[in-house]
Structures are given as C-alpha cells and as structure tokens.
Design an enzyme around this catalytic site. Structure first.
Site, mmCIF file in Angstrom:
data_model
loop_
_atom_site.group_PDB
_atom_site.id
_atom_site.type_symbol
_atom_site.label_atom_id
_atom_site.label_comp_id
_atom_site.label_asym_id
_atom_site.label_seq_id
_atom_site.Cartn_x
_atom_site.Cartn_y
_atom_site.Cartn_z
ATOM 1 N N TYR A 195 -22.965 -41.256 -20.096
ATOM 2 C CA TYR A 195 -22.990 -39.918 -19.513
ATOM 3 C C TYR A 195 -21.921 -39.799 -18.419
ATOM 4 O O TYR A 195 -22.107 -40.241 -17.286
ATOM 5 C CB TYR A 195 -24.360 -39.603 -18.925
ATOM 6 C CG TYR A 195 -25.505 -39.667 -19.913
ATOM 7 C CD1 TYR A 195 -25.297 -39.587 -21.288
ATOM 8 C CD2 TYR A 195 -26.817 -39.823 -19.467
ATOM 9 C CE1 TYR A 195 -26.352 -39.648 -22.189
ATOM 10 C CE2 TYR A 195 -27.881 -39.883 -20.365
ATOM 11 C CZ TYR A 195 -27.639 -39.802 -21.718
ATOM 12 O OH TYR A 195 -28.680 -39.874 -22.599
ATOM 13 N N HIS A 234 -28.908 -47.935 -26.626
ATOM 14 C CA HIS A 234 -28.472 -46.543 -26.786
ATOM 15 C C HIS A 234 -27.793 -46.311 -28.135
ATOM 16 O O HIS A 234 -26.719 -46.856 -28.415
ATOM 17 C CB HIS A 234 -27.495 -46.197 -25.651
ATOM 18 C CG HIS A 234 -27.277 -44.739 -25.451
ATOM 19 N ND1 HIS A 234 -26.382 -44.247 -24.523
ATOM 20 C CD2 HIS A 234 -27.826 -43.638 -26.037
ATOM 21 C CE1 HIS A 234 -26.403 -42.932 -24.544
ATOM 22 N NE2 HIS A 234 -27.267 -42.542 -25.465
#
Length: 301
Positions: free
Chosen positions: A46, A129
C-alpha cells in the site's frame, strides 16, 4: 453492528487511486480512533510502504495495548530512483520497487522492514498477501516462517489475505492459520465466500472481511461506479440498484446493510472499511451502528 468490530483498511492512506496528503491521512486516523476503531490493516504494497509509515506515525501517540495491527508479507520493497511517484495504482509513493517474495527469508526481511516503518516491536496479525500463483512457496515456506515468528512472539497471529476463496480454503484446511482476510467475496452482491466462512467457523479460524462495498458499487450504486476495480456491468448495477431500493423502502442506507451483512457471519471478527477522509470514517461508524429491521434481510436475498 452485531458479531464483529469495525476496522480501518489503510490502503487509501497510501494513495490508492488518488493522492492523500500527510495531514489528511493523520486526520483520518484520528477520526478512526475517536470513532472507536482499534483495528488497523496495512501492507508494504500500500503505497510502497507509505501506508505503514503514516500509520506508524499515528500509532506512536496512542497506547500500544489498545489497538491491533495487521500487515502483510510477500512483497519486498527495494529503493529504486527510477520508479515513478504513481505506481501499481498508488499516488505519491516513495521511490521503491516491489519484489514478490514468499520465501522464508523474504518473510523475515519483510516483517523486519514493516516493524521499522510502523515503529513497533511486534505485529498482531501477519498475513501472506495475494499469493495467487505461488501456493507451493506460500504454504511451504511463508506460513512455516510466520509460524516460527509466532512462536517467538514477533507476531501474535498468522494467516493469508486474498480476494479469492479457493486458495484461502486450502490455507484453512492444510495449514495452521489463525486468520484469513477475504476481500470482496462475502458481500450483498457476491456471496461466493459463504462456504469458506462456514469452514472457518468450524475450524476456529477468524475472518477479516474486506471489500464489503465491492469497490464502491454498494456505497453508491450508479452508472460508472466500480465493482471490484472496474466499472460495473449493466446486470451487476441493476442488482445493486434493486438492493438499494429494497433498503430505502425500509429507511436503511445500502451502506449500512452492506457493512452489517458481512459482520453478521459468526466467523467474521472484523469488517474492514477503506477510508481516506474523516468524513468517510464517520459515515462508516454511523452505518455500522445503524438499526436495521430483521425482516429487511429476507428482501436482500
């Protein structure tokens, strides 16, 4: 909101889809804290570390025992001056290149760097992830490495975060995970994750539910609204509009129903909402507390 707590997904604070200033990010985090939110989900991906850095600056001012942080492994960040400030959907990012790495060594390097960016000495929840094309390495190396770190107390709980059900089901069935993060697959528009959540409930695996607005369509269904990162097609838009109208007939905002639908499953521990402004946080807190009549749910099948 029955059954689950509200958490803040911090992808937006890393500049997802549009730039977010440092002041706006900190104001959003302050609004979340003031609204009672104590769970924060971030990742190196992010904003190429920007989200973790901004969250870390905020967390230095609040008591460590009062919040939980989840972050992720699978992408290492390497300084690269040639990387543009807009990359992989994020604006204003540091000059860092993402490198996929689900090896045991990569997991340890990733968490060490995340701890530095967050200013913490432990992570509450560490998730593999999006290992979509990397099952063998993720299950055979990343999860065992996380389990070792859990034993050492570096992380409190481990799991995987994805926007698909099939591989998460394998993680639940075949590995020793505590959590899964399922994004966008258990919503009013897409209930394909129901069987996975039932399996999690049976095995005692907790669920972080993300993407409950399916990219924005369930927040504001209109032509051009996004469903899972792309403009919604006519059929999906029509479905969302029917849901909106059914909610409106009972005086309920569709956003409230979308949040509380996910929260009601017994496996869901936290519903994550993405926000990049204090107003968006305040709205989510209000929607989570909105009183929904029981008979509405039958109309939303």
């Amino acid at each position: 909101m029955k059954g689950a707590t509200l958490g803040l997904g911090c992808a937006g604070l890393g500049g997802l889809y549009e730039p977010v200033s440092e002041a706006a990010a900190q104001a959003t985090l302050e609004a979340a804290w003031a609204g009672g939110i104590r769970c924060f989900d971030t990742a190196p991906h992010y904003g190429a570390g920007l989200s973790e850095e901004r969250l870390g600056r905020f967390l230095r001012g609040v008591p460590r025992a009062e919040y939980t942080v989840s972050t992720k492994v699978g992408r290492l960040l390497v300084h690269d001056p040639d990387v543009p400030e807009y990359s992989d959907g994020f604006f204003g990012t540091p000059r860092r290149r993402r490198i996929l790495d689900y090896s045991g060594a990569g997991v340890r390097r990733s968490l060490e760097a995340s701890l530095c960016r967050l200013g913490l000495d432990r992570i509450d929840i560490a998730l593999v992830h999006d290992p979509d094309e990397h099952w063998e390495q993720a299950s055979g190396e990343a999860i065992p490495a996380l389990a070792d770190l859990r034993e050492q107390g570096v992380v409190g709980a481990i799991g995987a975060g994805m926007n698909q059900c099939a591989m998460l089901d394998r993680f639940v069935a075949e590995t020793d995970v505590d959590y899964v993060l399922l994004a966008g697959r258990y919503t009013l528009l897409d209930r394909s994750g129901g069987a996975l959540l039932d399996q999690c409930a049976k095995r005692g695996v907790l669920v972080l539910a993300g993407g409950v607005y399916n990219g924005g369509l369930l927040a504001d269904p209109r032509p051009g609204a996004h469903f899972d990162y792309v403009p919604a097609n006519a059929d999906i838009l029509a479905h969302a509009l029917r849901l909106r109208d059914a909610c409106a007939a009972r005086g309920v905002p569709l956003r409230a129903a979308a949040l509380q639908f996910a929260a009601a499953h017994r496996a869901v521990d936290t519903v994550l909402i993405g926000a990049r402004t204090p107003a968006e946080v305040s709205d989510a807190v209000a929607m989570a507390a909105f009183d929904i009549p029981d008979d509405l749910w039958e109309r939303l099948e």
